[in-house]
Motif scaffolding. Structure first.
Motif, short mmCIF file in Angstrom:
data_model
loop_
_atom_site.label_atom_id
_atom_site.label_comp_id
_atom_site.label_asym_id
_atom_site.label_seq_id
_atom_site.Cartn_x
_atom_site.Cartn_y
_atom_site.Cartn_z
N VAL A 149 0.86 -1.18 0.07
CA VAL A 149 -0.03 0.24 0.12
C VAL A 149 0.98 1.20 0.01
O VAL A 149 1.93 1.03 0.76
CB VAL A 149 -1.02 0.00 1.14
N ALA A 150 0.43 2.11 -0.63
CA ALA A 150 1.44 3.44 -0.80
C ALA A 150 1.51 4.12 0.27
O ALA A 150 0.23 4.37 1.17
CB ALA A 150 0.75 4.50 -1.87
N PRO A 151 2.50 4.71 0.99
CA PRO A 151 2.72 5.43 2.15
C PRO A 151 2.39 6.89 2.12
O PRO A 151 2.82 7.67 2.07
CB PRO A 151 4.14 5.59 2.43
N LEU A 152 0.65 6.99 1.82
CA LEU A 152 0.16 8.22 1.79
C LEU A 152 -0.08 9.17 3.15
O LEU A 152 -0.01 8.43 4.12
CB LEU A 152 -1.07 8.22 1.23
N PRO A 153 0.27 10.28 3.11
CA PRO A 153 0.26 11.09 4.21
C PRO A 153 -1.32 10.97 4.67
O PRO A 153 -2.13 11.12 3.98
CB PRO A 153 0.41 12.61 3.82
N ILE A 154 -1.56 11.11 5.75
CA ILE A 154 -2.81 10.90 6.51
C ILE A 154 -3.83 12.02 5.78
O ILE A 154 -4.80 11.67 5.64
CB ILE A 154 -2.82 11.27 8.22
N ASN A 155 -3.28 13.17 5.73
CA ASN A 155 -4.28 14.25 5.45
C ASN A 155 -4.63 13.86 3.87
O ASN A 155 -5.43 14.50 3.06
CB ASN A 155 -3.79 15.61 5.43
N ALA A 156 -3.92 13.19 2.89
CA ALA A 156 -4.27 12.91 1.41
C ALA A 156 -5.38 11.88 1.63
O ALA A 156 -6.19 11.96 0.73
CB ALA A 156 -3.05 12.05 1.04
N VAL A 157 -5.47 11.35 2.73
CA VAL A 157 -6.80 10.48 2.67
C VAL A 157 -7.92 10.89 3.67
O VAL A 157 -8.90 10.61 3.29
CB VAL A 157 -6.68 9.07 3.39
N ALA A 158 -7.45 11.85 4.68
CA ALA A 158 -8.52 12.32 5.54
C ALA A 158 -7.94 13.59 5.93
O ALA A 158 -7.42 14.00 6.56
CB ALA A 158 -8.14 11.61 7.04
N PRO A 159 -8.49 14.73 4.83
CA PRO A 159 -8.01 15.80 4.99
C PRO A 159 -8.73 16.81 6.03
O PRO A 159 -8.14 17.92 6.35
CB PRO A 159 -8.71 16.58 3.51
N GLY A 160 -9.64 16.23 6.80
CA GLY A 160 -10.09 17.04 7.79
C GLY A 160 -9.50 16.98 9.27
O GLY A 160 -9.84 17.42 10.13
N VAL A 161 -8.48 15.86 9.02
CA VAL A 161 -8.05 15.61 10.63
C VAL A 161 -6.83 16.32 10.87
O VAL A 161 -5.74 16.49 10.08
CB VAL A 161 -7.66 14.00 10.56
N GLU A 162 -6.81 17.03 11.95
CA GLU A 162 -5.59 17.59 12.67
C GLU A 162 -4.63 16.51 12.78
O GLU A 162 -4.81 15.41 13.52
CB GLU A 162 -5.84 18.50 13.81
#
Length: 169
Positions: free
Chosen positions: A126-139
Motif C-alpha cells: 500500500v502506498a505510504p500516503l500522508p494522513i491528510n491525503a486520505v483524511a483531509p479534515g483531521v488535525e
C-alpha cells in the motif's frame, strides 16, 4: 490541514505507544503501538497483531472500531489518537469515517519507507500516503524527533536489519 509538531504534553503518550511497539516486537509482531486518549484518560490501547496473517489488524484500526462502538460522536471528535507510526491509508480512512479527532505520531510513513529501502526490504503493498491525503479534515502532528531513533531501532530489530549507521531522519 497544517502538519504540526507534537507538543511536550504529547510525548508521554507517544512514549507509551513506543512501549507498545516494543512489546509487539517482543512477541514477534511488527513494531506499532497506539492509544486513544480523551481528556486525561487513556481509553484504549493496542499493538500490531498482523503476524498471524491478517494485515488489517493494526492498532489504529482497532481504535477506530472500539471508538465507534463505545463513544458518542462528540467524544470521538474530542479524542486524540497517539501512535508510534503514521497511519496507513486504511487506518486514516477508518479514523476519518469514525470521526476521531487529532492524530499524533512518532515517525512518518515516508521515514519508514526510507528505512525499508535502506535495509533492502520489499516495498509495502500500500502506498505510504500522508494522513491528510486520505483524511483531509483531521488535525495531524508528527513526527516527534525525540523518538525517531528509538522507533527506527525497533523497526530494524523487527526486520533483522542493521541499526547503525545511517540516517535516522
Amino acid at each position: 490541514m497544517i502538519l504540526r509538531n507534537p507538543v511536550p504534553d504529547d510525548l508521554p503518550f507517544l512514549r507509551r505507544c513506543v512501549t507498545l511497539a516494543r512489546h509487539a516486537v517482543e512477541v514477534g509482531d511488527e513494531p506499532f503501538g497506539s492509544l486513544l486518549r480523551l481528556g486525561d484518560d487513556i481509553l484504549f490501547e493496542d499493538r500490531n497483531h498482523v503476524s498471524g496473517g491478517d494485515h488489517t489488524r493494526h492498532p489504529e484500526f482497532a481504535i477506530a472500531r472500539w471508538a465507534a462502538e463505545n463513544l458518542t460522536p462528540e467524544q470521538r471528535g474530542a479524542a486524540v489518537v497517539y501512535t508510534s507510526g503514521e497511519h496507513c491509508p486504511m487506518c486514516s480512512a477508518a479514523h476519518a469515517w469514525v470521526g476521531l479527532g487529532r492524530i499524533v505520531y512518532a515517525v512518518g510513513s515516508i521515514q519508514l519507507l526510507q528505512w525499508r529501502r535502506e535495509w533492502d526490504l520489499p516495498e509495502p503493498p500500500v502506498a505510504p500516503l500522508p494522513i491528510n491525503a486520505v483524511a483531509p479534515g483531521v488535525e495531524v502532528a508528527g513526527p516527534a524527533p525525540e523518538l525517531v531513533d528509538e522507533v527506527r531501532a525497533l523497526h530494524a530489530q523487527s526486520a533483522g536489519a542493521e541499526t547503525a549507521p545511517g540516517p535516522s531522519h
